[in-house]
Design a protein around this motif. Structure first.
Motif, PDB file in Angstrom:
ATOM      1  N   VAL A   1      -4.400  53.697  46.952  1.00 46.31           N
ATOM      2  CA  VAL A   1      -3.279  53.280  47.801  1.00 46.31           C
ATOM      3  C   VAL A   1      -2.401  54.477  48.156  1.00 46.31           C
ATOM      4  CG1 VAL A   1      -1.183  51.864  47.877  1.00 46.31           C
ATOM      5  CG2 VAL A   1      -3.309  50.919  46.946  1.00 46.31           C
ATOM      6  N   PHE A   2      -2.182  55.373  47.182  1.00 48.96           N
ATOM      7  CA  PHE A   2      -1.328  56.536  47.440  1.00 48.96           C
ATOM      8  C   PHE A   2      -1.965  57.478  48.460  1.00 48.96           C
ATOM      9  CE2 PHE A   2      -0.094  60.917  46.428  1.00 48.96           C
ATOM     10  CZ  PHE A   2       1.285  60.819  46.569  1.00 48.96           C
ATOM     11  N   LEU A   3      -3.298  57.631  48.423  1.00 45.92           N
ATOM     12  CA  LEU A   3      -3.957  58.563  49.324  1.00 45.92           C
ATOM     13  C   LEU A   3      -4.234  57.952  50.701  1.00 45.92           C
ATOM     14  CD1 LEU A   3      -6.522  60.229  46.887  1.00 45.92           C
ATOM     15  CD2 LEU A   3      -4.320  61.141  47.670  1.00 45.92           C
ATOM     16  N   ILE A   4      -4.558  56.663  50.750  1.00 47.47           N
ATOM     17  CA  ILE A   4      -4.985  56.055  52.016  1.00 47.47           C
ATOM     18  C   ILE A   4      -3.841  55.312  52.706  1.00 47.47           C
ATOM     19  CG2 ILE A   4      -6.581  54.377  53.039  1.00 47.47           C
ATOM     20  CD1 ILE A   4      -8.549  55.068  50.823  1.00 47.47           C
ATOM     21  N   ALA A   5      -3.091  54.534  51.946  1.00 46.57           N
ATOM     22  CA  ALA A   5      -2.016  53.734  52.550  1.00 46.57           C
ATOM     23  C   ALA A   5      -0.761  53.850  51.699  1.00 46.57           C
ATOM     24  CB  ALA A   5      -2.452  52.278  52.680  1.00 46.57           C
ATOM     25  N   PRO A   6      -0.099  55.004  51.707  1.00 45.24           N
ATOM     26  CA  PRO A   6       1.112  55.157  50.893  1.00 45.24           C
ATOM     27  C   PRO A   6       2.228  54.260  51.409  1.00 45.24           C
ATOM     28  CG  PRO A   6       0.855  57.049  52.331  1.00 45.24           C
ATOM     29  CD  PRO A   6      -0.384  56.220  52.489  1.00 45.24           C
ATOM     30  N   PRO A   7       3.055  53.727  50.492  1.00 46.41           N
ATOM     31  CA  PRO A   7       4.174  52.877  50.931  1.00 46.41           C
ATOM     32  C   PRO A   7       5.147  53.644  51.816  1.00 46.41           C
ATOM     33  CG  PRO A   7       3.770  52.644  48.569  1.00 46.41           C
ATOM     34  CD  PRO A   7       2.968  53.814  49.027  1.00 46.41           C
ATOM     35  N   LEU A   8       5.761  52.923  52.743  1.00 44.77           N
ATOM     36  CA  LEU A   8       6.743  53.545  53.633  1.00 44.77           C
ATOM     37  C   LEU A   8       8.053  53.835  52.912  1.00 44.77           C
ATOM     38  CD1 LEU A   8       6.100  51.342  56.799  1.00 44.77           C
ATOM     39  CD2 LEU A   8       5.131  53.596  56.242  1.00 44.77           C
ATOM     40  N   ASN A   9       8.355  53.066  51.877  1.00 40.82           N
ATOM     41  CA  ASN A   9       9.579  53.263  51.108  1.00 40.82           C
ATOM     42  C   ASN A   9       9.322  54.293  50.011  1.00 40.82           C
ATOM     43  OD1 ASN A   9      11.992  53.104  49.796  1.00 40.82           O
ATOM     44  ND2 ASN A   9      11.966  50.883  49.495  1.00 40.82           N
ATOM     45  N   GLN A  10      10.234  55.264  49.864  1.00 39.72           N
ATOM     46  CA  GLN A  10      10.065  56.316  48.863  1.00 39.72           C
ATOM     47  C   GLN A  10      10.142  55.754  47.456  1.00 39.72           C
ATOM     48  OE1 GLN A  10       9.209  59.383  49.549  1.00 39.72           O
ATOM     49  NE2 GLN A  10       9.151  60.008  47.387  1.00 39.72           N
ATOM     50  N   LEU A  11      10.986  54.740  47.263  1.00 34.30           N
ATOM     51  CA  LEU A  11      11.087  54.141  45.935  1.00 34.30           C
ATOM     52  C   LEU A  11       9.777  53.488  45.536  1.00 34.30           C
ATOM     53  CD1 LEU A  11      12.900  53.485  43.527  1.00 34.30           C
ATOM     54  CD2 LEU A  11      13.598  51.376  44.719  1.00 34.30           C
ATOM     55  N   ASP A  12       9.148  52.811  46.479  1.00 35.57           N
ATOM     56  CA  ASP A  12       7.852  52.209  46.173  1.00 35.57           C
ATOM     57  C   ASP A  12       6.798  53.267  45.884  1.00 35.57           C
ATOM     58  OD1 ASP A  12       9.015  49.754  46.572  1.00 35.57           O
ATOM     59  OD2 ASP A  12       8.364  49.595  48.674  1.00 35.57           O
ATOM     60  N   THR A  13       6.884  54.410  46.559  1.00 37.92           N
ATOM     61  CA  THR A  13       5.938  55.499  46.290  1.00 37.92           C
ATOM     62  C   THR A  13       6.111  56.045  44.879  1.00 37.92           C
ATOM     63  OG1 THR A  13       5.964  56.098  48.632  1.00 37.92           O
ATOM     64  CG2 THR A  13       5.121  57.741  47.071  1.00 37.92           C
ATOM     65  N   ASN A  14       7.369  56.246  44.453  1.00 36.61           N
ATOM     66  CA  ASN A  14       7.624  56.731  43.093  1.00 36.61           C
ATOM     67  C   ASN A  14       7.133  55.723  42.045  1.00 36.61           C
ATOM     68  OD1 ASN A  14       8.839  58.974  44.240  1.00 36.61           O
ATOM     69  ND2 ASN A  14      10.914  58.112  44.112  1.00 36.61           N
ATOM     70  N   ALA A  15       7.368  54.446  42.305  1.00 34.44           N
ATOM     71  CA  ALA A  15       6.896  53.412  41.379  1.00 34.44           C
ATOM     72  C   ALA A  15       5.377  53.388  41.305  1.00 34.44           C
ATOM     73  CB  ALA A  15       7.440  52.056  41.812  1.00 34.44           C
ATOM     74  N   LEU A  16       4.725  53.605  42.439  1.00 29.62           N
ATOM     75  CA  LEU A  16       3.269  53.621  42.450  1.00 29.62           C
ATOM     76  C   LEU A  16       2.731  54.786  41.625  1.00 29.62           C
ATOM     77  CD1 LEU A  16       0.692  52.350  43.651  1.00 29.62           C
ATOM     78  CD2 LEU A  16       0.933  53.940  45.576  1.00 29.62           C
ATOM     79  N   VAL A  17       3.361  55.960  41.756  1.00 28.65           N
ATOM     80  CA  VAL A  17       2.922  57.122  40.973  1.00 28.65           C
ATOM     81  C   VAL A  17       3.138  56.883  39.478  1.00 28.65           C
ATOM     82  CG1 VAL A  17       3.345  59.556  40.512  1.00 28.65           C
ATOM     83  CG2 VAL A  17       3.280  58.724  42.869  1.00 28.65           C
ATOM     84  N   ALA A  18       4.298  56.332  39.121  1.00 27.65           N
ATOM     85  CA  ALA A  18       4.587  56.070  37.708  1.00 27.65           C
ATOM     86  C   ALA A  18       3.618  55.050  37.118  1.00 27.65           C
ATOM     87  CB  ALA A  18       6.031  55.590  37.560  1.00 27.65           C
ATOM     88  N   LEU A  19       3.309  54.002  37.863  1.00 28.64           N
ATOM     89  CA  LEU A  19       2.381  52.993  37.365  1.00 28.64           C
ATOM     90  C   LEU A  19       0.966  53.563  37.194  1.00 28.64           C
ATOM     91  CD1 LEU A  19       3.482  49.836  39.406  1.00 28.64           C
ATOM     92  CD2 LEU A  19       3.843  50.300  36.966  1.00 28.64           C
ATOM     93  N   GLY A  20       0.549  54.401  38.139  1.00 31.90           N
ATOM     94  CA  GLY A  20      -0.769  55.010  37.998  1.00 31.90           C
ATOM     95  C   GLY A  20      -0.872  55.922  36.783  1.00 31.90           C
TER      96      GLY A  20
END
Length: 217
Positions: free
Chosen positions: A82-101
């Motif tokens: 998801v981070f490489l192909i369809a990253p979230p538009l919201n920066q907070l969601d991107t940080n949460a995605l990295v932390a969860l991974g």
């Protein structure tokens, strides 16, 4: 403390994944697919279905502590895709995605801890394996003991004396050791018959007696 920390991490990470998957399920696959389309993901409908299932099932497995090594690795790969192909538009969601991974791959390596279904399943499996091994060892010991124990119904083996009595008449029980020929005693002295002694395979000649010299009267 390590097991308690693993439990807290599993509940936190698994709960967030499960909540994201549940939110996608509530929004519906159409709305979730449209959101992925805005993020630039190819085949947004497939992305919506796949991520929803991974997050729901994977989050539940992390919370329960079941197959954590495999589940954590799968969730890490899903977050990376998801981070490489369809990253979230919201920066907070991107940080949460990295932390969860990152937390998912850490749990995959560290493990679920002893407060988990994995640990209970492993304990029961090891106990059952140990019980089966002990049962097999006991059975083998019984078989070996039965083979070593003599059978009272079988006759005595050939070449072995039937009893301990030397007068039983069994040739095997007779004394065959060599003995000296008994001597004949006359008075206080014992004399052997001439020719009884063998020297180098021949009879020893009788001892010659020397006649006393004749004396003149």
């Amino acid at each position: 403390m390590r097991d308690l920390a693993a439990l807290v991490a599993r509940v936190g990470v698994g709960g967030l994944f499960f909540a994201n998957g549940w939110a996608k399920l509530e929004q519906g696959l159409i709305n979730t697919g449209a959101e992925f389309a805005r993020q630039g993901a190819p085949a947004p409908g497939a992305w919506a279905t796949t991520t929803m299932l991974f997050e729901l099932i994977g989050g539940a497995l992390l919370i329960a502590g079941l197959a954590v090594s495999v589940t954590g690795l799968v969730l890490f790969l899903e977050a990376l895709a998801v981070f490489l192909i369809a990253p979230p538009l919201n920066q907070l969601d991107t940080n949460a995605l990295v932390a969860l991974g990152a937390a998912s791959v850490l749990l995959a390596v560290v493990g679920a801890g002893r407060i988990s279904v994995d640990h209970m399943v492993v304990i029961r499996r090891r106990e059952s394996e140990a019980a089966s091994e002990f049962a097999a060892d006991d059975e083998a010991d019984k078989v070996i003991a039965s083979l070593r124990a003599p059978d009272p119904e079988l006759p005595a083996a050939s070449g072995e004396p039937a009893s301990d009595d030397p007068k039983s008449g069994d040739p095997a029980s007779e004394d065959t050791a060599p003995h000296r020929r008994p001597s004949r005693r006359t008075g206080e002295q014992a004399t052997s018959e001439p020719g009884d002694t063998l020297v180098a395979g021949r009879k020893k000649p009788a001892a010659r007696t020397r006649k006393p010299p004749a004396t003149d009267d």
